[in-house]
Design a protein around this motif. Structure first.
Motif, short mmCIF file in Angstrom:
data_model
loop_
_atom_site.label_atom_id
_atom_site.label_comp_id
_atom_site.label_asym_id
_atom_site.label_seq_id
_atom_site.Cartn_x
_atom_site.Cartn_y
_atom_site.Cartn_z
N PRO A 111 4.70 -10.77 10.53
CA PRO A 111 5.24 -10.00 9.39
C PRO A 111 6.36 -9.06 9.83
CG PRO A 111 3.12 -9.12 10.06
CD PRO A 111 3.35 -10.34 10.89
N LEU A 162 5.39 -2.93 6.53
CA LEU A 162 3.93 -2.87 6.62
C LEU A 162 3.45 -1.44 6.39
CD1 LEU A 162 3.15 -5.09 9.74
CD2 LEU A 162 2.93 -5.72 7.35
N ARG A 201 1.40 -5.35 2.81
CA ARG A 201 2.82 -5.72 2.77
C ARG A 201 3.45 -5.09 1.55
NH1 ARG A 201 -0.58 -8.04 6.44
NH2 ARG A 201 0.36 -9.74 7.60
N GLN A 247 5.88 -16.26 4.01
CA GLN A 247 4.77 -15.75 4.82
C GLN A 247 3.46 -15.70 4.04
OE1 GLN A 247 5.81 -12.01 6.65
NE2 GLN A 247 7.88 -12.70 7.16
N ASP A 270 0.12 -13.64 2.91
CA ASP A 270 -0.22 -12.25 2.66
C ASP A 270 -1.74 -12.15 2.44
OD1 ASP A 270 -0.50 -9.64 1.90
OD2 ASP A 270 0.99 -9.69 0.31
N TYR A 297 10.18 -7.69 0.64
CA TYR A 297 9.26 -8.79 0.34
C TYR A 297 9.20 -8.99 -1.17
CZ TYR A 297 6.95 -9.35 4.92
OH TYR A 297 6.65 -9.64 6.22
#
Length: 274
Positions: A29, A34, A63, A82, A84, A103
């Motif tokens: 990530p 984060l 995230r 990605q 999550d 994101y």
């Protein structure tokens, strides 16, 4: 999007169906996006258990997702798709042309290297975000706002989508994933396309321990409780009788709990199906 059925080399893998993760392009990530995520274990600020059947679970980091898509007119390249742990849908990392990273919820068909943009006068292509006033009628949309500038709150989970049915004055008519048809202001933003990971509903856990990893503790059925603990408790053996209801006595399975005097009732054109 695909799923894999595992070979039964252990009891927990006998019925296990896992995600193929074909769409995922990286397992690292973006550190700047984060945030820590603290678990309550169902306890309140006094340390008392106010929510049952919660606790444990694997450690996660949150995230930070851009649900507002307020960066209008600035093209962004999709850097990666990605996983999550905090949601059923996959997420996409965007690299904006001005150097910012963000994101977003990934839509089906979103690929690495693709350029997406949000704004009033953009093409209605997958991943682009635009006001409902500018989206062609009949378009499949997701990540829909309920109030302008609030950020997406509807149709955000894996495989979810809504459909823009009509426009009349300042309101658009949207058919939501639940089957409800609702009026929403045309200034609200929505993203074109279906939310990714539509195979999520086909997954099979395989063992009870997997629920513990998700922070779910064993749940006691009300029918095996005592009368002091639940309205459906008590009786000799598997006694049936009475109607299914909650711990507070509110009927379940079809009983409508929505207030008849709720202010937003006038915006619901058609209620969801039972």
């Amino acid at each position: 999007m695909s799923v894999r059925k595992l070979k039964p080399i252990t009891p927990g893998q006998r019925f296990r169906v896992v995600n193929g993760f074909d769409a995922i392009t990286t397992d690292k990530p973006e550190k700047s996006l984060l945030a820590p995520k603290k678990r309550s274990g169902g306890r309140n600020s006094q340390g008392r258990m106010t929510m049952r059947y919660k606790g444990g679970g694997h450690k996660k980091r949150y995230r930070i997702i851009d649900f507002k898509r307020a960066k209008t007119g600035v093209p962004a390249e999709v850097a990666s798709i990605q996983y999550d742990p905090n949601r059923t849908a996959f997420i996409a990392l965007l690299n904006y042309q001005d150097g910012e990273k963000a994101y977003i919820i990934a839509q089906n068909g979103l690929t690495v290297g693709q350029t997406i943009v949000s704004g009033d006068k953009v093409a209605p292509e997958i991943g682009n975000a635009m006001p409902l006033a500018n989206i062609p009628l009949g378009t499949i949309i997701s990540c829909v706002e309920l109030r302008p500038g609030q950020g997406a709150v509807m149709a955000r989970s894996a495989g979810a989508f809504a459909q823009l049915m009509a426009r009349d004055g300042k309101f658009a008519t949207i058919k939501l994933p639940s089957g409800e048809t609702r009026l929403i202001l045309v200034t609200c933003m929505a993203t074109i396309g279906v939310v990714s990971n539509s195979d999520h509903q086909l997954l099979v856990s395989g063992k009870a321990g997997r629920s513990r990893w998700l922070g779910r503790r064993p749940r006691t059925r009300p029918v095996v409780m005592n009368p002091v603990d639940h309205p459906m408790g008590g009786g000799e053996g598997k006694s049936s009788g009475g109607h299914p209801r909650s711990r507070n006595g509110i009927p379940a399975k079809g009983f409508r709990t929505r207030s008849k005097t709720k202010a937003s009732n006038k915006y619901i054109v058609e209620r969801r199906k039972k």
